[in-house]
Design a protein around this motif. Sequence first.
Motif, short mmCIF file in Angstrom:
data_model
loop_
_atom_site.label_atom_id
_atom_site.label_comp_id
_atom_site.label_asym_id
_atom_site.label_seq_id
_atom_site.Cartn_x
_atom_site.Cartn_y
_atom_site.Cartn_z
N LYS A 93 3.80 11.93 -9.06
CA LYS A 93 5.05 13.35 -9.80
C LYS A 93 6.16 12.57 -9.11
O LYS A 93 5.75 11.95 -8.21
N ALA A 94 6.96 13.87 -9.90
CA ALA A 94 8.60 12.92 -9.68
C ALA A 94 8.99 13.18 -7.67
O ALA A 94 8.19 13.60 -6.81
N HIS A 95 9.39 11.39 -7.28
CA HIS A 95 9.69 11.12 -5.62
C HIS A 95 8.57 11.21 -5.35
O HIS A 95 8.61 11.46 -3.80
N ALA A 96 7.15 11.37 -5.80
CA ALA A 96 6.35 11.47 -4.41
C ALA A 96 5.95 9.77 -4.10
O ALA A 96 5.90 10.13 -2.71
N LEU A 97 6.40 8.84 -4.55
CA LEU A 97 6.22 7.55 -3.65
C LEU A 97 6.85 7.27 -2.81
O LEU A 97 6.88 6.78 -1.42
N ASP A 98 8.30 7.76 -3.18
CA ASP A 98 9.21 7.67 -2.20
C ASP A 98 9.45 9.40 -1.06
O ASP A 98 9.52 8.46 0.18
N PHE A 213 9.17 16.17 -5.60
CA PHE A 213 9.51 15.94 -3.79
C PHE A 213 10.60 15.11 -2.87
O PHE A 213 10.58 15.49 -2.79
N ALA A 214 11.55 15.30 -4.27
CA ALA A 214 13.13 15.41 -3.24
C ALA A 214 13.66 16.39 -2.94
O ALA A 214 14.53 16.75 -1.54
N GLN A 215 12.47 17.37 -3.35
CA GLN A 215 12.76 18.97 -2.52
C GLN A 215 12.06 18.95 -1.50
O GLN A 215 11.91 19.84 -0.52
N ALA A 216 10.49 17.80 -1.01
CA ALA A 216 10.47 18.16 0.58
C ALA A 216 10.58 18.01 1.76
O ALA A 216 12.40 17.37 1.89
N PRO A 217 10.23 18.60 2.36
CA PRO A 217 10.62 18.62 3.97
C PRO A 217 11.18 17.23 4.56
O PRO A 217 10.16 16.34 5.19
#
Length: 221
Positions: A93-98, A213-217
């Motif tokens: 998913k988007a930005h998950a690995l980052d 996942f750029a929006q994750a805490p």
Amino acid sequence: MTTDENLGKAAIFDLDGTLLDSMGVWDQIDAAFLAKRGITVPDDYMETVTAMQFREIARYTIDRFDLDDTEDGLMAEWDRMAHDAYTSIVQPKAHALDYLRYLKATGARLAVATTMPAGLRAPALGHAGMLDLFDAIVGVDDVGRGKEHPDIYLEAAARVGVPAHAATVFEDLLAGVQSAAGAGMHVWGVYDESSAQSWPAIQSIAQGVLDDFAQAPRPLA
């Protein structure tokens, strides 16, 4: 940069539909599998089976469609169909690995809590570049109950050495969101098209929601 802002905390991730953009793969597998037997996938099938253990899904499928297959034969066929997709097509998913790399660098313990069959987990995570980032990988088969119960999330937290209240669960499945929240864990809902009908309910229960996942805490709760 390495920091310690998430020391003593854990992040627990579902795989299908949460870290991996993969739920469409199972739609295709189900359609192809049932089509070979002259059956069209019912509208409620995926939602019914998505929280179950793999063998439980096989048993349910045989009973529902009155199939001649054995549970072991059914699971082997699904494994063969899924392996190619998870090692060649499925992407994070988007930005998950980052986000996983950020958590690892800031001291969080990382775990997987998944309904995915055991033989697919390492190949799928390896293809996604995530395998070496996790401290524990737990499946519903390890705890003997599906995600409508919190056992899998509690086991994942225990394996990485944190109490339930110090763990944040990322999950796209309503049943998982409900059970993890009921166990006193922090929960973030992850949007996936396969759970679109459940999204309002997920939003009402989860501490936060995201579709990227750029929006994750940052840091974890």
